[in-house]
Enzyme design. Structure first.
Site, short mmCIF file in Angstrom:
data_model
loop_
_atom_site.label_atom_id
_atom_site.label_comp_id
_atom_site.label_asym_id
_atom_site.label_seq_id
_atom_site.Cartn_x
_atom_site.Cartn_y
_atom_site.Cartn_z
N CYS B 150 -27.07 -32.93 35.52
CA CYS B 150 -26.04 -33.40 34.74
C CYS B 150 -26.21 -34.03 33.51
O CYS B 150 -25.04 -34.07 32.77
CB CYS B 150 -24.89 -33.90 35.70
SG CYS B 150 -24.80 -33.07 37.36
N HIS B 283 -19.65 -41.06 32.24
CA HIS B 283 -20.13 -39.87 33.25
C HIS B 283 -18.96 -39.63 34.08
O HIS B 283 -18.47 -38.40 34.12
CB HIS B 283 -21.27 -40.33 33.92
CG HIS B 283 -21.82 -39.16 34.68
ND1 HIS B 283 -21.97 -37.91 33.88
CD2 HIS B 283 -22.22 -39.08 36.03
CE1 HIS B 283 -22.84 -37.18 34.89
NE2 HIS B 283 -22.78 -37.79 36.16
N GLU B 294 -20.75 -46.65 38.26
CA GLU B 294 -20.84 -46.60 36.77
C GLU B 294 -19.92 -47.98 36.47
O GLU B 294 -20.39 -48.60 35.25
CB GLU B 294 -20.25 -45.33 36.43
CG GLU B 294 -20.36 -45.35 34.51
CD GLU B 294 -20.12 -43.93 34.18
OE1 GLU B 294 -19.48 -42.97 34.90
OE2 GLU B 294 -20.07 -43.73 33.09
N LYS B 313 -14.31 -35.59 32.00
CA LYS B 313 -14.39 -34.55 33.03
C LYS B 313 -13.10 -34.44 34.01
O LYS B 313 -12.86 -33.57 34.52
CB LYS B 313 -15.52 -35.12 34.13
CG LYS B 313 -16.83 -35.03 33.72
CD LYS B 313 -17.78 -35.48 34.73
CE LYS B 313 -19.29 -34.86 33.90
NZ LYS B 313 -19.82 -36.06 33.13
N HIS B 318 -16.67 -30.96 35.50
CA HIS B 318 -17.98 -31.42 35.32
C HIS B 318 -18.78 -30.00 34.70
O HIS B 318 -19.05 -29.03 35.55
CB HIS B 318 -18.70 -31.66 36.42
CG HIS B 318 -20.00 -32.46 36.29
ND1 HIS B 318 -20.93 -31.87 35.06
CD2 HIS B 318 -20.53 -33.30 36.78
CE1 HIS B 318 -22.00 -32.77 35.39
NE2 HIS B 318 -21.87 -33.68 35.99
N PHE B 377 -28.23 -35.90 38.72
CA PHE B 377 -28.46 -36.06 40.08
C PHE B 377 -29.84 -36.59 40.14
O PHE B 377 -30.70 -36.20 39.44
CB PHE B 377 -28.45 -34.74 40.86
CG PHE B 377 -27.16 -34.48 41.67
CD1 PHE B 377 -26.24 -35.48 41.57
CD2 PHE B 377 -27.30 -33.68 42.59
CE1 PHE B 377 -25.03 -35.28 42.41
CE2 PHE B 377 -26.10 -33.45 43.57
CZ PHE B 377 -25.17 -34.45 43.35
#
Lengths: 91, 391
Positions: B150, B283, B294, B313, B318, B377
């Protein structure tokens, strides 16, 4: 677009997209055969034909039916340019 | 080291073709997550995602992902006004994951092979997008395909910046692309990471992510070159940080150490103090783990409440390998317009998130410095730091 102009565009595609030597592209004429294995042909293989089909669709804004057998149209510059010119809207 | 500026932007997003449509959707807080139509979702708990709307660029013989890439790359090149001669030496860095998997899956799922031609399988590899873009636009310099899950689209920008800063090239086209695929949807489903409702980043009741698709590209060049040709400069990519958690195949390090190190590395490279950064495009996937960790990492670097935080997102889902670039574009446009795009679907702020996450509606803010986070990931962390104009 006239068939002659289509032919010139095809030669341009040959150089810009299929990476042919410009001199070799210039040496071709209407009757030059396209597929590999045919006498005097420019020797396109199956992957070249896919790349050429994509380039033609994007350059001329036409769609070619994948389910149709296009072999006869991709025989020479003459047959291919006639096929493309026939799909273009009248000027 | 040479300074790196952004001179062209291109996007194919769930709002349709083009950067204008992208920013209009984002800044209006429009959630583009809807029922999925590209893949079969019967029997799945989650049946939604953010598909790119409208007509795609390029020949129908190309894969969906290649067509997304060609649309966005073409826009970025035209926006920057790069001539054929410039393109012939430009670097091309593409973040990719799914490749032409959408079409490959359809091929393998056919009950019979009668009359079927596996033409689209030639473009199945992630590297196919770079080939398509290079041959279509005559990009002739170094070419990389980056596969870091990602964060791929963010790594692509960071690598392009390094090639320019080091003087390997003067100009680069870099970005990321992914089309929705069954393997992506079903994989995240199996990991129980998909919210059946549109994702709710930083909400107390968030239940996971929504998948999306798209492509984003930027033209990056040395400041000297941009000045010499009097190019329009959107922003300076002043710093980037790339780190690895080395912790787990899917879960982030619970302390967020890798994220913290990525953000600090970006600050250091840019010579920026934490208090200079006014906005973080997070993110922000909407999974319980990511958003909590995060937020903790952002607080360690910038202090609690130290900057505005939002997640694109929440609106475009995503977008996988495209996410890092599309969100970097959102960050650059936030700087350009002095507007922070919101976090949609944020109803009940998570008390564990000590930031103003700009719920629902965008916010006017005079921004000079902002970061974009992307965490792939397996702990593949990237932070990009942009300054407004030529900093």
């Amino acid at each position: 677009m006239e068939q002659k102009e289509v032919l010139d565009e095809l030669k341009t595609i040959l150089v810009s997209r299929l990476k042919f030597d410009p001199r070799r592209a210039a040496e071709t004429n209407e009757s030059t055969a396209l597929p590999k294995g045919v006498d005097g042909s420019i020797g396109l293989d199956s992957l070249d034909f896919i790349e050429l089909s994509i380039a033609i669709e994007e350059r001329f804004g036409i769609a070619m039916d994948e389910n149709e057998d296009l072999t006869e149209h991709f025989a020479s510059f003459e047959t291919l340019s006639r096929f493309i010119a026939g799909k273009l809207p009248p000027a | 080291m040479k300074r790196v500026v952004i001179t062209g932007l291109g996007a194919a997003s769930p709002y349709g073709a083009g950067v204008v449509a992208y920013w209009k959707g984002l800044s209006a807080g429009v959630c583009a997550i809807r029922d999925l139509t590209l893949i079969e979702t019967d029997g799945f708990r989650c049946r939604i995602g953010a598909e790119v709307a409208g007509t795609l660029a390029g020949s129908t013989r190309r894969t969906r992902a290649d067509r997304l890439a060609i649309g966005a790359a073409g826009e970025a090149l035209a926006d920057a006004g790069l001539a054929a001669r410039d393109r012939s030496t430009a670097a091309l860095i593409v973040g990719a994951v799914g490749g032409g998997m959408l079409e490959a899956e359809a091929w393998y799922w056919r009950p019979t092979r009668d009359g079927a031609r596996p033409r689209t399988l030639r473009a199945v590899l992630p590297s196919a997008h770079a080939e398509a873009v290079a041959s279509r636009f005559g990009i002739g310099g170094p070419r990389h395909t980056v596969v870091t899950a990602c964060s791929s689209g963010a790594v692509a920008l960071a690598e392009a910046a390094e090639l320019i800063a080091d003087g390997v090239v003067d100009v680069a086209l870099a970005g990321g692309v992914d089309a929705i695929t069954r393997i992506c949807f079903m994989g995240f489903n199996a990991l129980k990471l998909l919210d059946p409702m549109p994702c709710r980043p930083f909400d107390r009741d968030r239940r996971g992510m929504s998948i999306g698709e798209g492509a984003g590209f930027m033209v990056l060049e040395s400041e000297a070159r941009a000045r010499a040709r009097r190019a329009r400069v959107y922003a300076t990519l002043a710093g980037h940080g790339m780190t690895t958690d080395a912790f787990h195949v899917t879960a982030p390090d619970p302390d967020g150490d890798g994220m913290v190190r990525a953000m600090r590395a970006a600050l250091q490279l840019a010579g920026a103090a934490p208090r200079e950064v006014q906005y973080a495009n997070a993110h922000g996937t909407g999974t319980p783990q990511n958003d909590r960790i995060e937020a903790r990492a952002l607080a360690r670097v910038f202090g609690e409440g130290g900057l505005l935080v939002s997640s694109s997102k929440s609106m475009i889902g995503h977008t996988m390998a495209a996410a890092g670039t599309l969100e970097a574009i959102a960050t650059v446009l936030a700087l350009e317009h002095g507007v922070v795009p919101p976090t949609a679907n944020l109803v009940t702020p998570d008390p564990e998130v000590p930031f103003d996450c700009v719920a629902h509606a965008s916010r006017a803010a005079q921004l000079t410095c902002a970061v974009s986070n992307s965490f792939g990931f397996g702990g593949q962390n990237v932070t990009l730091l942009f300054r407004r104009g030529v900093a």
